[in-house]
Design an enzyme around this catalytic site. Sequence first.
Site, PDB file in Angstrom:
ATOM      1  N   LYS A   1       0.838  -1.201   0.000  1.00 37.74           N
ATOM      2  CA  LYS A   1       0.000   0.000   0.000  1.00 37.74           C
ATOM      3  C   LYS A   1       0.875   1.255   0.000  1.00 37.74           C
ATOM      4  CE  LYS A   1      -0.502  -0.267   5.042  1.00 37.74           C
ATOM      5  NZ  LYS A   1      -1.417  -0.690   6.132  1.00 37.74           N
TER       6      LYS A   1
ATOM      7  N   TYR B   1      16.356  29.985   8.251  1.00 34.86           N
ATOM      8  CA  TYR B   1      15.132  30.687   8.649  1.00 34.86           C
ATOM      9  C   TYR B   1      15.025  30.836  10.152  1.00 34.86           C
ATOM     10  CZ  TYR B   1      13.073  30.438   3.982  1.00 34.86           C
ATOM     11  OH  TYR B   1      12.805  30.603   2.647  1.00 34.86           O
TER      12      TYR B   1
END
Length: 356
Positions: free
Chosen positions: A34, A253
């Site tokens: 999956k 940042y």
Amino acid sequence: MRAAKKVISKANLRYNLDVLSSLAPQSKCVAVVKANAYGSEAEKVFEALSDADLLAVAEIGEAIKIRQAGAKKTILLLEGVFEASELEIAINENFEPVVATFQQLQWLLDLVPSFSRVWFKLDTGMGRLGFQAEDADKAMQQLLTRYHQGNVVIMTHFSDADNPNREKTRQQIACFDEFAAKYPHCEQSLCGSAGILAYPEAHRDYIRPGIALYGASPFKGNYGEDHDLKSVMTLKTAVLSVKSFKKGDPIGYGEAYRLQNDGTIAICEIGYADGYSRFIPNGTPIRINGNEYKVAGRVAMDMIAVLVDNKVKPGDEVICWGERLPIERVCEYAQTIPHQLLTTVTERPRKVIEDD
Ligand SMILES: *Cc1c(COP(=O)(O)O)cnc(C)c1O
């Protein structure tokens, strides 16, 4: 060209399947592919799972893609179908449904042709899909109006098989056995990866390995290699630039990181838009040229900073996880599990499938 790439080893996938199958030699194996084989490119790697008895996915769209890519095996739909019309596609394509709700059961009973095998899901304490003990007999009686026990696999899923406290899983096995004893000709399936490794008494007719196939440990605190598993996905990139900074200089940042001493920072070509998660914090291990360094400051969309030394040069190879850097180690820092990092690598890194 940007260096970020996801390298998938089919040989290691085949190897892991072999390890897991040997742990449960009496059981058939449902290889769970999956979520694009946990990010490892289901359509390109299913051939490495040729020794499995079935493949399994979460929904029919995933099964169709794998079938169109050429997979011949029966594919199990782990959550069953989401609407009645999917059952007809399923039967034509040799997909087998899980039946986990009365709605799904009714759709199945309304369908004229029969599947050669259906999977009956019992909720033994996961608290998610499946019939609870009080409804399960009623549901099974209805199912058995159309199907023989020999065409039904009773399955369940453990909620805590990775937990060192074994009480919960023992209760789930006992709950399963109490129900299944009434249907002695049905086959049985209980174990995902953690169950396969920790509960041999629950291997039964079918095991359903997922994460362990891809080389990661289902248990907190140890690594796939502790179970003789090999990592299937390596997320790699390269160093883009190297610069020296002074003690106290901010990096990235939010000035979330400042150098504690004069030092060298390598900027690497990978970021959260590649699937190197923004939740991976300052200090997380990363390998450059075979040496281990630490991520410095915040992961940005396209780049990360790494505190390095003067051995590192632009163009050097960077390993984010995989080969020689177990993903479990990155997960310890990011406070997540390998399943999540593997399945959220995006389409942006190039894909390299290594044939076995
Ligand atoms: C995803 C899944 C598995 C595989 O689980 P892992 O923990 O990744 O091995 C097995 N069974 C079911 C029903 C699943 O949904």
